[in-house]
Design a protein around this motif. Structure first.
Motif, PDB file in Angstrom:
ATOM      1  N   ILE A 187       0.848  -1.201   0.000  1.00  0.00           N
ATOM      2  CA  ILE A 187       0.000   0.000   0.000  1.00  0.00           C
ATOM      3  C   ILE A 187       0.875   1.239   0.000  1.00  0.00           C
ATOM      4  O   ILE A 187       1.761   1.394   0.844  1.00  0.00           O
ATOM      5  CB  ILE A 187      -0.931   0.001   1.232  1.00  0.00           C
ATOM      6  CG1 ILE A 187      -1.813  -1.247   1.219  1.00  0.00           C
ATOM      7  CG2 ILE A 187      -1.775   1.266   1.264  1.00  0.00           C
ATOM      8  CD1 ILE A 187      -2.615  -1.444   2.486  1.00  0.00           C
ATOM      9  N   ASP A 188       0.649   2.124  -0.978  1.00  0.00           N
ATOM     10  CA  ASP A 188       1.420   3.363  -1.088  1.00  0.00           C
ATOM     11  C   ASP A 188       0.867   4.382  -0.094  1.00  0.00           C
ATOM     12  O   ASP A 188      -0.243   4.874  -0.229  1.00  0.00           O
ATOM     13  CB  ASP A 188       1.316   3.921  -2.499  1.00  0.00           C
ATOM     14  CG  ASP A 188       2.055   5.236  -2.665  1.00  0.00           C
ATOM     15  OD1 ASP A 188       2.843   5.607  -1.760  1.00  0.00           O
ATOM     16  OD2 ASP A 188       1.847   5.906  -3.691  1.00  0.00           O
ATOM     17  N   THR A 189       1.644   4.672   0.940  1.00  0.00           N
ATOM     18  CA  THR A 189       1.237   5.647   1.954  1.00  0.00           C
ATOM     19  C   THR A 189       2.130   6.883   1.924  1.00  0.00           C
ATOM     20  O   THR A 189       2.198   7.632   2.895  1.00  0.00           O
ATOM     21  CB  THR A 189       1.280   5.017   3.358  1.00  0.00           C
ATOM     22  OG1 THR A 189       2.615   4.563   3.619  1.00  0.00           O
ATOM     23  CG2 THR A 189       0.301   3.871   3.493  1.00  0.00           C
ATOM     24  N   SER A 190       2.795   7.104   0.785  1.00  0.00           N
ATOM     25  CA  SER A 190       3.760   8.205   0.690  1.00  0.00           C
ATOM     26  C   SER A 190       3.104   9.577   0.847  1.00  0.00           C
ATOM     27  O   SER A 190       3.765  10.546   1.207  1.00  0.00           O
ATOM     28  CB  SER A 190       4.512   8.139  -0.635  1.00  0.00           C
ATOM     29  OG  SER A 190       3.599   8.255  -1.723  1.00  0.00           O
ATOM     30  N   ASP A 191       1.806   9.669   0.586  1.00  0.00           N
ATOM     31  CA  ASP A 191       1.124  10.950   0.725  1.00  0.00           C
ATOM     32  C   ASP A 191       0.510  11.144   2.113  1.00  0.00           C
ATOM     33  O   ASP A 191      -0.155  12.138   2.377  1.00  0.00           O
ATOM     34  CB  ASP A 191       0.053  11.096  -0.347  1.00  0.00           C
ATOM     35  CG  ASP A 191      -1.015  10.016  -0.262  1.00  0.00           C
ATOM     36  OD1 ASP A 191      -0.725   8.947   0.292  1.00  0.00           O
ATOM     37  OD2 ASP A 191      -2.132  10.253  -0.750  1.00  0.00           O
ATOM     38  N   ILE A 192       0.762  10.206   3.028  1.00  0.00           N
ATOM     39  CA  ILE A 192       0.221  10.286   4.377  1.00  0.00           C
ATOM     40  C   ILE A 192       1.383  10.490   5.352  1.00  0.00           C
ATOM     41  O   ILE A 192       2.306   9.675   5.393  1.00  0.00           O
ATOM     42  CB  ILE A 192      -0.533   8.992   4.761  1.00  0.00           C
ATOM     43  CG1 ILE A 192      -1.632   8.702   3.741  1.00  0.00           C
ATOM     44  CG2 ILE A 192      -1.111   9.098   6.166  1.00  0.00           C
ATOM     45  CD1 ILE A 192      -2.268   7.346   3.915  1.00  0.00           C
ATOM     46  N   PRO A 193       1.356  11.579   6.154  1.00  0.00           N
ATOM     47  CA  PRO A 193       2.473  11.801   7.076  1.00  0.00           C
ATOM     48  C   PRO A 193       2.506  10.734   8.181  1.00  0.00           C
ATOM     49  O   PRO A 193       1.473  10.217   8.590  1.00  0.00           O
ATOM     50  CB  PRO A 193       2.197  13.181   7.662  1.00  0.00           C
ATOM     51  CG  PRO A 193       0.752  13.427   7.433  1.00  0.00           C
ATOM     52  CD  PRO A 193       0.346  12.629   6.240  1.00  0.00           C
ATOM     53  N   GLU A 194       3.708  10.427   8.639  1.00  0.00           N
ATOM     54  CA  GLU A 194       3.882   9.490   9.753  1.00  0.00           C
ATOM     55  C   GLU A 194       3.304  10.113  11.016  1.00  0.00           C
ATOM     56  O   GLU A 194       3.382  11.309  11.226  1.00  0.00           O
ATOM     57  CB  GLU A 194       5.370   9.216   9.984  1.00  0.00           C
ATOM     58  CG  GLU A 194       6.050   8.431   8.896  1.00  0.00           C
ATOM     59  CD  GLU A 194       5.890   6.929   9.076  1.00  0.00           C
ATOM     60  OE1 GLU A 194       5.702   6.491  10.222  1.00  0.00           O
ATOM     61  OE2 GLU A 194       5.972   6.223   8.071  1.00  0.00           O
ATOM     62  N   LEU A 195       2.720   9.292  11.869  1.00  0.00           N
ATOM     63  CA  LEU A 195       2.213   9.772  13.150  1.00  0.00           C
ATOM     64  C   LEU A 195       3.294   9.566  14.199  1.00  0.00           C
ATOM     65  O   LEU A 195       3.831   8.479  14.349  1.00  0.00           O
ATOM     66  CB  LEU A 195       0.936   9.032  13.532  1.00  0.00           C
ATOM     67  CG  LEU A 195      -0.233   9.234  12.564  1.00  0.00           C
ATOM     68  CD1 LEU A 195      -1.430   8.406  13.003  1.00  0.00           C
ATOM     69  CD2 LEU A 195      -0.623  10.693  12.459  1.00  0.00           C
ATOM     70  N   SER A 196       3.597  10.637  14.906  1.00  0.00           N
ATOM     71  CA  SER A 196       4.689  10.608  15.870  1.00  0.00           C
ATOM     72  C   SER A 196       4.232  10.045  17.212  1.00  0.00           C
ATOM     73  O   SER A 196       3.039   9.915  17.480  1.00  0.00           O
ATOM     74  CB  SER A 196       5.221  12.028  16.079  1.00  0.00           C
ATOM     75  OG  SER A 196       4.215  12.825  16.678  1.00  0.00           O
ATOM     76  N   ASP A 197       5.218   9.756  18.076  1.00  0.00           N
ATOM     77  CA  ASP A 197       4.906   9.319  19.439  1.00  0.00           C
ATOM     78  C   ASP A 197       4.143  10.410  20.187  1.00  0.00           C
ATOM     79  O   ASP A 197       3.268  10.121  21.000  1.00  0.00           O
ATOM     80  CB  ASP A 197       6.187   8.973  20.194  1.00  0.00           C
ATOM     81  CG  ASP A 197       6.838   7.702  19.660  1.00  0.00           C
ATOM     82  OD1 ASP A 197       6.110   6.883  19.055  1.00  0.00           O
ATOM     83  OD2 ASP A 197       8.045   7.530  19.852  1.00  0.00           O
ATOM     84  N   GLU A 198       4.465  11.682  19.881  1.00  0.00           N
ATOM     85  CA  GLU A 198       3.773  12.804  20.524  1.00  0.00           C
ATOM     86  C   GLU A 198       2.277  12.791  20.162  1.00  0.00           C
ATOM     87  O   GLU A 198       1.425  13.047  21.005  1.00  0.00           O
ATOM     88  CB  GLU A 198       4.389  14.132  20.087  1.00  0.00           C
ATOM     89  CG  GLU A 198       3.692  15.329  20.696  1.00  0.00           C
ATOM     90  CD  GLU A 198       4.196  16.649  20.133  1.00  0.00           C
ATOM     91  OE1 GLU A 198       3.595  17.664  20.502  1.00  0.00           O
ATOM     92  OE2 GLU A 198       5.149  16.652  19.330  1.00  0.00           O
ATOM     93  N   PHE A 199       1.983  12.468  18.906  1.00  0.00           N
ATOM     94  CA  PHE A 199       0.585  12.377  18.485  1.00  0.00           C
ATOM     95  C   PHE A 199      -0.164  11.366  19.355  1.00  0.00           C
ATOM     96  O   PHE A 199      -1.229  11.649  19.874  1.00  0.00           O
ATOM     97  CB  PHE A 199       0.489  11.982  17.009  1.00  0.00           C
ATOM     98  CG  PHE A 199      -0.919  11.671  16.572  1.00  0.00           C
ATOM     99  CD1 PHE A 199      -1.768  12.678  16.161  1.00  0.00           C
ATOM    100  CD2 PHE A 199      -1.394  10.371  16.588  1.00  0.00           C
ATOM    101  CE1 PHE A 199      -3.073  12.388  15.769  1.00  0.00           C
ATOM    102  CE2 PHE A 199      -2.693  10.077  16.207  1.00  0.00           C
ATOM    103  CZ  PHE A 199      -3.532  11.094  15.795  1.00  0.00           C
ATOM    104  N   PHE A 200       0.417  10.179  19.498  1.00  0.00           N
ATOM    105  CA  PHE A 200      -0.252   9.126  20.269  1.00  0.00           C
ATOM    106  C   PHE A 200      -0.282   9.440  21.762  1.00  0.00           C
ATOM    107  O   PHE A 200      -1.221   9.058  22.460  1.00  0.00           O
ATOM    108  CB  PHE A 200       0.402   7.775  20.006  1.00  0.00           C
ATOM    109  CG  PHE A 200       0.092   7.269  18.629  1.00  0.00           C
ATOM    110  CD1 PHE A 200      -1.161   6.759  18.319  1.00  0.00           C
ATOM    111  CD2 PHE A 200       1.041   7.318  17.631  1.00  0.00           C
ATOM    112  CE1 PHE A 200      -1.457   6.305  17.047  1.00  0.00           C
ATOM    113  CE2 PHE A 200       0.756   6.861  16.355  1.00  0.00           C
ATOM    114  CZ  PHE A 200      -0.503   6.357  16.053  1.00  0.00           C
ATOM    115  N   ALA A 201       0.717  10.195  22.258  1.00  0.00           N
ATOM    116  CA  ALA A 201       0.723  10.583  23.669  1.00  0.00           C
ATOM    117  C   ALA A 201      -0.419  11.558  23.970  1.00  0.00           C
ATOM    118  O   ALA A 201      -0.991  11.547  25.059  1.00  0.00           O
ATOM    119  CB  ALA A 201       2.061  11.208  24.042  1.00  0.00           C
TER     120      ALA A 201
END
Length: 108
Positions: free
Chosen positions: A84-98
């Motif tokens: 699955i091409d996810t290149s247009d979706i930014p990575e979610l950081s640990d801060e996001f999940f915190a």
């Protein structure tokens, strides 16, 4: 705190000319009454769903949820994550999940 006056002084009968009762000149009140009643009727009229040529989806479509899906679900089930091409979706950081929280409706 000042007291609010809520006493009812006049009740306009259904179909009566509110503009005449409010003190407008007879010719003015007769002119405003039909336009006002038309606006009231339009507001109170039941709304029909847009279909056919008036549909935002075009005349050949009804509600898009009523159409059968053209998605190849079997192909999607077999697809591996790395395909699955996810290149247009930014990575979610640990801060996001915190900072993330679950919002759910509570049913009683």
């Amino acid at each position: 705190m000042s007291k609010v006056d809520t006493r009812v002084r006049n009740v306009t009968r259904r179909g009566a000319n509110l503009f005449a009762e409010s003190g407008l000149a007879p010719e003015e009140s007769r002119r405003y009454q039909p336009e006002s009643q038309a606006l009231i009727n339009e507001t109170l009229a039941p709304k029909e769903p847009l279909t056919g040529e008036h549909s935002p989806f075009g005349s050949e479509h009804q509600n898009p949820m009523d159409r059968a899906s053209k998605t190849d679900w079997e192909w999607l089930k077999k697809l591996k994550d790395e395909q699955i091409d996810t290149s247009d979706i930014p990575e979610l950081s640990d801060e996001f999940f915190a900072r993330a929280c679950i919002l759910a409706r509570q049913y009683r």
